[in-house]
Design an enzyme around this catalytic site. Structure first.
Site, mmCIF file in Angstrom:
data_model
loop_
_atom_site.group_PDB
_atom_site.id
_atom_site.type_symbol
_atom_site.label_atom_id
_atom_site.label_comp_id
_atom_site.label_asym_id
_atom_site.label_seq_id
_atom_site.Cartn_x
_atom_site.Cartn_y
_atom_site.Cartn_z
ATOM 1 N N CYS A 2 53.762 49.182 19.664
ATOM 2 C CA CYS A 2 54.610 49.709 18.220
ATOM 3 C C CYS A 2 55.699 50.575 18.357
ATOM 4 O O CYS A 2 55.459 51.433 19.524
ATOM 5 C CB CYS A 2 53.484 50.234 17.625
ATOM 6 N N ARG A 27 57.591 47.705 24.353
ATOM 7 C CA ARG A 27 56.887 48.101 24.573
ATOM 8 C C ARG A 27 55.704 47.047 23.447
ATOM 9 O O ARG A 27 54.698 47.364 23.620
ATOM 10 C CB ARG A 27 56.304 49.665 22.985
ATOM 11 N N TRP A 73 52.221 45.940 16.393
ATOM 12 C CA TRP A 73 52.227 45.325 16.812
ATOM 13 C C TRP A 73 50.863 45.128 16.685
ATOM 14 O O TRP A 73 50.201 46.254 16.697
ATOM 15 C CB TRP A 73 52.014 46.041 18.737
ATOM 16 N N ASN A 99 52.596 54.195 13.980
ATOM 17 C CA ASN A 99 52.170 53.306 14.925
ATOM 18 C C ASN A 99 50.866 54.230 15.078
ATOM 19 O O ASN A 99 50.533 55.358 14.998
ATOM 20 C CB ASN A 99 52.916 54.314 17.041
ATOM 21 N N GLY A 100 49.824 53.307 15.821
ATOM 22 C CA GLY A 100 48.206 54.269 16.224
ATOM 23 C C GLY A 100 47.404 53.393 14.937
ATOM 24 O O GLY A 100 47.767 52.590 14.535
ATOM 25 N N GLU A 477 45.549 41.592 41.291
ATOM 26 C CA GLU A 477 47.020 41.480 40.996
ATOM 27 C C GLU A 477 47.807 40.546 40.711
ATOM 28 O O GLU A 477 49.234 40.692 39.738
ATOM 29 C CB GLU A 477 47.757 43.131 42.289
ATOM 30 N N LYS A 481 49.476 38.878 37.419
ATOM 31 C CA LYS A 481 51.238 38.734 36.996
ATOM 32 C C LYS A 481 51.095 37.412 36.672
ATOM 33 O O LYS A 481 52.084 37.581 35.630
ATOM 34 C CB LYS A 481 51.951 39.162 38.417
ATOM 35 N N GLU A 484 49.818 37.339 33.302
ATOM 36 C CA GLU A 484 50.395 38.057 31.653
ATOM 37 C C GLU A 484 51.712 37.204 31.424
ATOM 38 O O GLU A 484 52.748 37.258 30.998
ATOM 39 C CB GLU A 484 50.726 39.419 32.390
ATOM 40 N N HIS A 500 30.547 30.755 45.521
ATOM 41 C CA HIS A 500 29.215 31.322 44.786
ATOM 42 C C HIS A 500 29.344 30.536 43.859
ATOM 43 O O HIS A 500 28.693 31.174 42.515
ATOM 44 C CB HIS A 500 28.754 33.038 44.984
ATOM 45 N N LYS A 595 53.564 47.576 26.626
ATOM 46 C CA LYS A 595 53.874 48.093 28.292
ATOM 47 C C LYS A 595 52.886 49.330 27.490
ATOM 48 O O LYS A 595 52.589 49.129 28.585
ATOM 49 C CB LYS A 595 55.523 48.056 28.149
HETATM 50 O O1 M6R Z 1 50.681 53.016 31.554
HETATM 51 P P1 M6R Z 1 49.251 51.798 32.360
HETATM 52 O O2 M6R Z 1 49.742 51.876 33.998
HETATM 53 O O3 M6R Z 1 48.010 53.180 32.141
HETATM 54 O O4 M6R Z 1 48.637 50.891 31.554
HETATM 55 C C1 M6R Z 1 47.596 50.170 32.014
HETATM 56 C C2 M6R Z 1 47.797 48.112 32.252
HETATM 57 O O5 M6R Z 1 48.027 48.375 31.136
HETATM 58 C C3 M6R Z 1 49.259 47.722 32.330
HETATM 59 O O6 M6R Z 1 48.687 47.808 33.767
HETATM 60 C C4 M6R Z 1 48.892 46.196 32.135
HETATM 61 O O7 M6R Z 1 48.263 45.744 32.717
HETATM 62 C C5 M6R Z 1 50.157 45.833 32.797
HETATM 63 N N1 M6R Z 1 51.312 44.685 32.082
HETATM 64 C C6 M6R Z 1 50.370 45.244 34.186
HETATM 65 O O8 M6R Z 1 51.836 44.185 34.197
#
Ligand code: M6R
Length: 600
Positions: A2, A27, A73, A99-100, A477, A481, A484, A500, A595
């Site tokens: 949001c 965001r 959002w 927001n929230g 990681e 990537k 997502e 396993h 974000k």
């Molecule tokens: O702002 P933050 O680093 O606390 O965010 C944590 C996660 O939401 C963030 O790393 C998310 O997993 C990303 N979209 C990964 O690319």
């Protein structure tokens, strides 16, 4: 998650709101809307979908010099025009964006709004209907606004218009970010200064449970009980070019390419005049006093924490536990006698991490936040902060923040070792500079990596990333990537775990991407690759110069093994980027994601 933009001044607010909302798109959101007030009353436009669609729709001649805008959002209620903000009270007099999450909205509905028929499924509508109820009682907008805020439990950033008053914009916040921007003859409100940087670089913080009344020329800050407060403004050191794509097609690619510069900037920021490390002495003491470190983070920052654990344990000799923020409070481990909590967060606003921070502060423990956003909630509420200096990260998929987190963590680990007088055969400044050069070599190999993405990932429904030791964390990681932004189901695994269970999923053509950058597991990870290849997997090995073998798809320049996770992640970021591109995905704004994740 949001975004809010508001404007009060002499000019038409529409362009400012739409431009601001476009800047907040990063965001994450699924609907958007604006409301403008002029002599004819309130004019509102809302859409399900992108700000560009809102812009087209708002072209239908709406205007006003007081306005609020929002990107939503969805939390309570599906993404739809009805649930999109702004929301209006029953008589239409009060208009709000929020927001929230209002945790007690059901209780408020039962207690105060039995006779009100609600239009949307949102918790936000409760706020604006409640506002109208309390206005009926107090007959004064400011008082009713404060009384409404007093009843809310949960997180909120709110901007509200009273349709009977074209001279005031009402604002309040609790736990969700919101800033006031100060201009000549106008004021803006924004979830993030990036939204209104074109208008002004002077900003004022709003603290939790404060109410702010804005006119074109005045700012009145008060507590919910009416006590007026003074606050100094500050200048945001951001440049518009930092938040624009320039010649890049996507922010993600720009941010991947920025990583060598970010590492060099971190070196500059943390190097003292004797080429040593310069870190706040209070942080040094906190690190020295800790008998155990608890790293709390989410997503990519969690993966950085896992690598950081290795740095701190190997270099500084302090035991480290790494915890997923959303799990910690419900599953708290037995804590040591003298713990130090380290919060790693690009945005500094992640609600799950903040919940842990609030909890451990209540327990009286010290906290250090490592973040990219100065002045963010996690930074303000922790005892100490280390900045990432990565510059704004706008693509939802985190890239440069991750490498920056690793760089800052290694500097912190070495600094702690030095204050404990541990002799190290490791010069972090030199090694980070070598890593920056190695990243440059890799970002110059985009064509090769794009071809790999095309061959391995264009049509596959799933993919596996494997590694051992530190490579395992980078594999996690890489999988995050890929999933997502390309929506390929991906898993990052310890190579030894495959047999396993997960090896059951390997079929003819299943992509398995293996990392081989760690000398003492090189032999065993290659064994794991053989095992999946024997079952038909389409294997791809990324190794490091010196450990490479014939047929490895990509060989990274040689760097210190400890820092390999800073460099081996680059091809994985690029593989994800090109896979998403070839699959026609919205790289910078993947579906359902935000974000900064500001709700728990
Ligand atoms: O702002 P933050 O680093 O606390 O965010 C944590 C996660 O939401 C963030 O790393 C998310 O997993 C990303 N979209 C990964 O690319």
């Amino acid at each position: 998650m949001c975004g809010i933009v508001g404007y009060i001044g002499q000019n038409d607010a529409k362009g400012i709101l739409l431009n601001g909302l476009a800047r907040l798109e990063y965001r994450g959101y699924d609907s958007a809307g604006i409301a403008l007030l002029n002599q004819d009353g309130i004019q509102m436009t809302k859409v399900k979908g992108r700000v560009a669609v809102l812009e087209e729709k708002a072209d239908e001649g709406i205007s006003g010099s007081l306005g609020i805008g929002h990107t939503r959002w969805a939390t309570h209620g599906v993404p739809s025009i009805i649930n999109a903000h702004p929301h209006q009270s029953g008589t239409g007099r009060f208009i709000i964006v929020h927001n929230g999450v209002i945790e007690n909205y059901e209780a408020l509905k039962r207690e105060y709004l039995k006779d009100v028929s609600l239009i949307s499924d949102t918790d936000t509508e409760i706020i604006v209907q409640l506002m109208e109820k309390l206005f009926e009682r107090f007959q004064d907008t400011r008082t009713a606004f404060c009384e409404t805020m007093k009843l809310l439990k949960g997180s909120y950033a709110i901007a509200m218009i009273d349709a009977e008053d074209r001279n005031t914009l009402y604002v309040s916040k609790n736990k969700s970010p919101l800033l006031i921007g100060i201009g000549e003859g106008f004021h803006v409100v924004a979830s993030d200064a990036m939204a209104t940087l074109k208008e002004t670089n002077r900003y004022l913080e709003i603290h939790d449970e404060e109410v702010v009344l804005l006119t074109s020329d005045t700012v009145t800050i008060q507590t919910l009980t009416g006590e007026e407060l003074e606050r100094e403004s500050y200048t945001v050191e951001l440049d518009l070019s930092d938040i624009e794509k320039g010649t890049y097609s996507h922010y993600m690619l720009k941010e991947i390419d920025e990583q060598p510069f970010v590492l060099r900037r971190i070196i500059e920021e943390y190097q003292d005049e004797n080429n040593g490390i310069s870190i706040d002495p209070a942080i040094r003491i906190a690190m020295q006093q800790a008998d155990r470190i608890y790293i709390i983070a989410a997503g990519t920052s969690y993966h950085a924490g896992l690598v950081g654990k290795g740095f701190i344990e190997k270099l500084a000799g302090i035991p480290v536990e790494v915890h997923i923020a959303s799990e910690f409070n419900y599953n708290m481990p037995i804590l040591s006698d003298s713990p130090l909590f380290i919060f790693i967060s690009q945005s500094g606003e992640t609600a799950d991490s903040r919940a842990v921070l609030v909890q451990i502060k209540k327990m009286g423990f010290p906290a250090l936040t490592i973040t990219n956003v100065a002045g963010s909630t996690l930074s303000r509420e922790a005892d100490y902060t280390l900045h990432l200096h990565a510059g704004p990260e706008i693509a939802v998929a985190s890239t440069k923040a991750y490498t920056a987190q690793l760089a800052v963590l290694v500097l912190l680990a070495v600094d702690t070792a030095e204050t404990k007088e541990v002799t190290l055969d490791f010069d972090p400044i030199r090694e980070l500079a070598i890593a920056a050069n190695a990243i440059e070599v890799l970002t110059d190999q985009k064509e090769t990596i794009e071809n790999l993405a095309r061959d391995y990932l264009t049509t596959t429904p799933n993919a596996f990333f494997i590694g051992r030791s530190a490579d395992y964390y980078v594999a996690m990681e890489g999988a995050l990537k890929l999933k997502e932004i390309s929506y390929i189901q991906a898993e990052g695994l310890a190579g030894g775990e495959l047999k396993h269970g997960t090896i059951a999923l390997i079929e003819e053509g299943t992509p398995v991407i293996a990392l081989a950058t760690q000398v003492y597991v090189n032999y065993s990870i290659r064994g794991n690759v053989q095992e999946v290849a024997a079952r038909g997997a389409n294997t791809l090995i990324i190794s490091m110069d010196g450990l490479n073998e014939e047929n490895d798809a990509l060989v990274l320049p040689e760097i210190h093994e400890l820092l390999a996770p800073l460099v081996s992640v680059i091809p994985l970021q690029l593989l994800a980027y090109y896979a998403a591109l070839h699959r026609d995905c919205d790289v910078d704004k993947p579906r359902n994601l935000a974000k900064s994740v500001t709700v728990e």
